[in-house]
Design a protein around this motif. Sequence first.
Motif, PDB file in Angstrom:
ATOM      1  N   HIS A 227      -3.075   7.715  11.041  1.00  0.00           N
ATOM      2  CA  HIS A 227      -3.460   7.697   9.624  1.00  0.00           C
ATOM      3  C   HIS A 227      -2.748   6.599   8.830  1.00  0.00           C
ATOM      4  O   HIS A 227      -3.077   6.360   7.670  1.00  0.00           O
ATOM      5  CB  HIS A 227      -3.170   9.065   8.979  1.00  0.00           C
ATOM      6  CG  HIS A 227      -1.714   9.356   8.775  1.00  0.00           C
ATOM      7  ND1 HIS A 227      -0.857   9.637   9.820  1.00  0.00           N
ATOM      8  CD2 HIS A 227      -0.947   9.397   7.650  1.00  0.00           C
ATOM      9  CE1 HIS A 227       0.358   9.855   9.347  1.00  0.00           C
ATOM     10  NE2 HIS A 227       0.335   9.713   8.029  1.00  0.00           N
ATOM     11  N   LEU A 228      -1.793   5.912   9.480  1.00  0.00           N
ATOM     12  CA  LEU A 228      -1.029   4.854   8.812  1.00  0.00           C
ATOM     13  C   LEU A 228      -1.512   3.451   9.177  1.00  0.00           C
ATOM     14  O   LEU A 228      -1.095   2.477   8.545  1.00  0.00           O
ATOM     15  CB  LEU A 228       0.450   4.973   9.187  1.00  0.00           C
ATOM     16  CG  LEU A 228       1.151   6.293   8.837  1.00  0.00           C
ATOM     17  CD1 LEU A 228       2.513   6.353   9.507  1.00  0.00           C
ATOM     18  CD2 LEU A 228       1.293   6.434   7.321  1.00  0.00           C
TER      19      LEU A 228
ATOM     20  N   ALA B 207     -10.161   4.372   4.897  1.00  0.00           N
ATOM     21  CA  ALA B 207      -9.386   3.200   5.283  1.00  0.00           C
ATOM     22  C   ALA B 207      -8.591   2.718   4.073  1.00  0.00           C
ATOM     23  O   ALA B 207      -8.350   3.485   3.127  1.00  0.00           O
ATOM     24  CB  ALA B 207     -10.323   2.112   5.805  1.00  0.00           C
ATOM     25  N   SER B 208      -8.178   1.456   4.072  1.00  0.00           N
ATOM     26  CA  SER B 208      -7.398   0.916   2.954  1.00  0.00           C
ATOM     27  C   SER B 208      -8.335   0.398   1.870  1.00  0.00           C
ATOM     28  O   SER B 208      -8.919  -0.677   1.991  1.00  0.00           O
ATOM     29  CB  SER B 208      -6.485  -0.213   3.429  1.00  0.00           C
ATOM     30  OG  SER B 208      -5.883  -0.847   2.322  1.00  0.00           O
TER      31      SER B 208
ATOM     32  N   GLU C  60       0.858  -1.189   0.000  1.00  0.00           N
ATOM     33  CA  GLU C  60       0.000   0.000   0.000  1.00  0.00           C
ATOM     34  C   GLU C  60       0.893   1.238   0.000  1.00  0.00           C
ATOM     35  O   GLU C  60       1.796   1.355   0.824  1.00  0.00           O
ATOM     36  CB  GLU C  60      -0.863  -0.017   1.259  1.00  0.00           C
ATOM     37  CG  GLU C  60      -1.794   1.172   1.417  1.00  0.00           C
ATOM     38  CD  GLU C  60      -3.097   1.002   0.665  1.00  0.00           C
ATOM     39  OE1 GLU C  60      -3.109   1.326  -0.544  1.00  0.00           O
ATOM     40  OE2 GLU C  60      -4.081   0.569   1.283  1.00  0.00           O
ATOM     41  N   PRO C  61       0.660   2.173  -0.935  1.00  0.00           N
ATOM     42  CA  PRO C  61       1.454   3.412  -0.926  1.00  0.00           C
ATOM     43  C   PRO C  61       1.244   4.186   0.366  1.00  0.00           C
ATOM     44  O   PRO C  61       0.226   4.037   1.043  1.00  0.00           O
ATOM     45  CB  PRO C  61       0.895   4.187  -2.132  1.00  0.00           C
ATOM     46  CG  PRO C  61       0.263   3.154  -3.000  1.00  0.00           C
ATOM     47  CD  PRO C  61      -0.272   2.110  -2.067  1.00  0.00           C
ATOM     48  N   LEU C  62       2.208   5.010   0.707  1.00  0.00           N
ATOM     49  CA  LEU C  62       2.144   5.793   1.937  1.00  0.00           C
ATOM     50  C   LEU C  62       0.909   6.691   1.956  1.00  0.00           C
ATOM     51  O   LEU C  62       0.731   7.534   1.074  1.00  0.00           O
ATOM     52  CB  LEU C  62       3.398   6.663   2.065  1.00  0.00           C
ATOM     53  CG  LEU C  62       3.440   7.614   3.264  1.00  0.00           C
ATOM     54  CD1 LEU C  62       3.705   6.822   4.536  1.00  0.00           C
ATOM     55  CD2 LEU C  62       4.510   8.687   3.056  1.00  0.00           C
TER      56      LEU C  62
ATOM     57  N   GLN D  72       5.993   8.089   9.521  1.00  0.00           N
ATOM     58  CA  GLN D  72       5.920   7.971   8.066  1.00  0.00           C
ATOM     59  C   GLN D  72       7.230   7.406   7.509  1.00  0.00           C
ATOM     60  O   GLN D  72       7.218   6.584   6.589  1.00  0.00           O
ATOM     61  CB  GLN D  72       5.609   9.329   7.435  1.00  0.00           C
ATOM     62  CG  GLN D  72       4.223   9.844   7.782  1.00  0.00           C
ATOM     63  CD  GLN D  72       3.838  11.042   6.946  1.00  0.00           C
ATOM     64  OE1 GLN D  72       2.885  11.015   6.186  1.00  0.00           O
ATOM     65  NE2 GLN D  72       4.595  12.125   7.096  1.00  0.00           N
ATOM     66  N   ALA D  73       8.348   7.819   8.088  1.00  0.00           N
ATOM     67  CA  ALA D  73       9.641   7.255   7.693  1.00  0.00           C
ATOM     68  C   ALA D  73       9.686   5.769   8.047  1.00  0.00           C
ATOM     69  O   ALA D  73      10.181   4.941   7.271  1.00  0.00           O
ATOM     70  CB  ALA D  73      10.771   7.997   8.385  1.00  0.00           C
TER      71      ALA D  73
END
Length: 332
Positions: free
Chosen positions: A118-119, A159-160, A6-8, A79-80
């Motif tokens: 959010h991740l 969501a995803s 899944e992209p960031l 995020q990193a």
Amino acid sequence: MKLRSEPLPRAGGAQPAPEAPAENCSRAALFAKAEELLAKRTAGGDPLAPFLKGQLYYKEGLYEEALIQFEKIEDTDFQAMYQLGVMHYDGLGTKEDPERGVEYMKKILYSDSPEARHLKFAAAYNLGRAYYEGCGVKQSTKEAERLWLIAADHGNPKASVKAQSTLGMLYSVPVLKDLKKAFFWHSEACGNGNLESQGALGVMYLYGQGIRRNTKSALECLREAAERGNIYAQGHLVEYYYNRKFYSTAVAVAKRITENDDIDMLAKVTDCLPTYVAKGVAMAAFYLARCLQLGLGVQQDQAAAKKCYSKACLLDPGVASDLELAANLGRI
């Protein structure tokens, strides 16, 4: 299924890496300008600059440089951490290390920090992928399903969406086959903009899989998905046109599809599963071969027909075998 990470996801207030105006600028010049701007922000003490610099390198495919930047801040920037998880799992800029990739995703999923919120859906999707593929963890389709249901969050558009579409695919395969569930999840994902699921819905409507057969809805889904680049949908449109004896249209569409058989590139551009991209091209190649062999909608050409049959067999032997059987039985 051969899955992709899944992209960031972007946080609500997240800023993209800076870009210079595109007028009269080459890509190299834009990149240099962005680096310069980020260097100034770093010197000025901007806390976002290190991540943005890593993300700039990542988007440009400079994965080794991106890895260096993300590793500098992995203890303080979720995020990193997320990007490092993807890079270690997929072997981007470093040797594949799925165990380490899984560790990063678990840290995010089970973190109490608001900065990881959010991740979490995307991390759950990636962990589900790891369990489905048995990479970095013991293979478990049941655990993959559980994690994807968390990631899909009842169809929540925030969501995803990839998890929603993947659940649609999961419930279409023999192990957990439940076509009503497959239709539900493809509907949710399609409503949230997923191209893969839009094509899958068209096929389900066309053949009455998990839903009552509805040719009008099928063609609406297939045509819109095809226009957006879904190769699987395009392949099924070729089949539909052929079966309706619209041979010239079938030939025209099939020729466009078979001009490009770089499956990995097509999958990356459309964000569709390579398996289904290959199936779409194989279908188009087989029906084009059939038309060339019999002179349907195109001038008869046995040599060209043979090449197209061979292409279909190479791309997806299962699809080619099923269609060959149908042809031998006089069904097509």
